[in-house]
Design a protein around this motif. Structure first.
Motif, short mmCIF file in Angstrom:
data_model
loop_
_atom_site.label_atom_id
_atom_site.label_comp_id
_atom_site.label_asym_id
_atom_site.label_seq_id
_atom_site.Cartn_x
_atom_site.Cartn_y
_atom_site.Cartn_z
N TYR A 98 0.80 -1.22 0.00
CA TYR A 98 0.00 0.00 0.00
C TYR A 98 0.84 1.27 0.00
O TYR A 98 0.34 2.34 -0.29
N SER A 99 2.11 1.18 0.31
CA SER A 99 2.92 2.39 0.41
C SER A 99 3.55 2.82 -0.92
O SER A 99 4.07 3.92 -1.02
N TYR A 100 3.51 1.97 -1.94
CA TYR A 100 4.12 2.31 -3.24
C TYR A 100 3.26 3.36 -3.93
O TYR A 100 2.07 3.17 -4.16
N SER A 101 3.88 4.48 -4.31
CA SER A 101 3.11 5.57 -4.92
C SER A 101 3.50 5.84 -6.37
O SER A 101 3.02 6.79 -6.97
N GLY A 102 4.39 5.01 -6.91
CA GLY A 102 4.83 5.22 -8.29
C GLY A 102 3.93 4.54 -9.30
O GLY A 102 2.83 4.09 -8.98
N VAL A 103 4.40 4.49 -10.53
CA VAL A 103 3.68 3.83 -11.63
C VAL A 103 4.35 2.48 -11.87
O VAL A 103 5.56 2.40 -12.06
N LEU A 104 3.56 1.42 -11.85
CA LEU A 104 4.08 0.08 -12.10
C LEU A 104 4.06 -0.18 -13.61
O LEU A 104 3.01 -0.11 -14.25
N SER A 105 5.22 -0.45 -14.18
CA SER A 105 5.31 -0.83 -15.58
C SER A 105 5.40 -2.34 -15.63
O SER A 105 6.32 -2.92 -15.04
N CYS A 106 4.43 -2.98 -16.28
CA CYS A 106 4.36 -4.43 -16.20
C CYS A 106 3.85 -5.04 -17.50
O CYS A 106 3.36 -4.36 -18.38
N ASP A 107 3.99 -6.37 -17.55
CA ASP A 107 3.44 -7.11 -18.68
C ASP A 107 1.97 -7.41 -18.37
O ASP A 107 1.33 -6.70 -17.62
N ASP A 108 1.46 -8.47 -18.90
CA ASP A 108 0.03 -8.75 -18.80
C ASP A 108 -0.31 -9.77 -17.70
O ASP A 108 -1.39 -10.32 -17.69
N LEU A 109 0.60 -10.02 -16.78
CA LEU A 109 0.36 -10.97 -15.71
C LEU A 109 -0.78 -10.46 -14.84
O LEU A 109 -0.74 -9.35 -14.33
N THR A 110 -1.82 -11.26 -14.66
CA THR A 110 -3.01 -10.82 -13.92
C THR A 110 -2.73 -10.59 -12.45
O THR A 110 -3.50 -9.90 -11.78
N ALA A 111 -1.65 -11.12 -11.93
CA ALA A 111 -1.32 -10.91 -10.51
C ALA A 111 -1.14 -9.42 -10.19
O ALA A 111 -1.38 -8.99 -9.07
N TYR A 112 -0.72 -8.63 -11.17
CA TYR A 112 -0.52 -7.20 -10.95
C TYR A 112 -1.85 -6.46 -10.77
O TYR A 112 -1.89 -5.37 -10.21
N ASN A 113 -2.93 -7.02 -11.27
CA ASN A 113 -4.22 -6.33 -11.23
C ASN A 113 -4.79 -6.19 -9.83
O ASN A 113 -5.65 -5.37 -9.60
N GLY A 114 -4.33 -6.97 -8.87
CA GLY A 114 -4.85 -6.89 -7.51
C GLY A 114 -4.11 -5.89 -6.63
O GLY A 114 -4.53 -5.61 -5.52
N ASP A 115 -3.01 -5.33 -7.13
CA ASP A 115 -2.25 -4.36 -6.33
C ASP A 115 -2.98 -3.03 -6.25
O ASP A 115 -3.49 -2.53 -7.26
N PRO A 116 -3.01 -2.42 -5.08
CA PRO A 116 -3.69 -1.13 -4.91
C PRO A 116 -2.78 0.01 -5.38
O PRO A 116 -2.24 0.76 -4.58
N LEU A 117 -2.60 0.13 -6.66
CA LEU A 117 -1.70 1.13 -7.22
C LEU A 117 -2.46 2.34 -7.73
O LEU A 117 -3.61 2.25 -8.12
N LYS A 118 -1.75 3.46 -7.77
CA LYS A 118 -2.36 4.65 -8.37
C LYS A 118 -2.41 4.53 -9.88
O LYS A 118 -3.34 5.00 -10.51
N ALA A 119 -1.38 3.90 -10.47
CA ALA A 119 -1.34 3.80 -11.93
C ALA A 119 -0.50 2.60 -12.36
O ALA A 119 0.46 2.23 -11.69
N GLN A 120 -0.88 2.02 -13.49
CA GLN A 120 -0.12 0.95 -14.12
C GLN A 120 0.15 1.32 -15.57
O GLN A 120 -0.68 1.93 -16.22
N HIS A 121 1.32 0.96 -16.04
CA HIS A 121 1.65 1.10 -17.46
C HIS A 121 1.80 -0.30 -18.02
O HIS A 121 2.68 -1.05 -17.59
#
Length: 84
Positions: free
Chosen positions: A3-26
């Motif tokens: 929950y403390s990460y405030s940056g933009v996550l740059s990732c592939d299409d792995l669905t595991a990233y979709n559950g992270d409470p991020l402000k933004a994904q690339h």
């Protein structure tokens, strides 16, 4: 990521990233292409037009072609001219 990460996550299409409470994904553009191709095949609601527009917008095939050319020629000026 937590929950403390405030940056933009740059990732592939792995669905595991979709559950992270991020402000933004690339998402990687190459991984988006199959999604737009699937969207084109879904009937109704302008899916074909929307999918086609996004495929035209991301220019992924042209990007791969120009990057491969750069790998062969190592002409950075030419590559940056295309990329801009």
């Amino acid at each position: 990521m937590g929950y403390s990460y405030s940056g933009v996550l740059s990732c592939d299409d792995l669905t595991a990233y979709n559950g992270d409470p991020l402000k933004a994904q690339h998402k990687c553009q190459a991984h988006l292409l199959p999604h737009f191709k699937k969207l084109i095949k879904i009937p109704g609601l302008n899916h074909q037009a929307i999918g086609t527009q996004f495929i035209d917008l991301i220019l992924i095939d042209e990007g791969f072609k120009n990057y491969a050319l750069f790998q062969q020629t190592q002409n950075l000026d030419e590559f940056l001219t295309w990329a801009s």
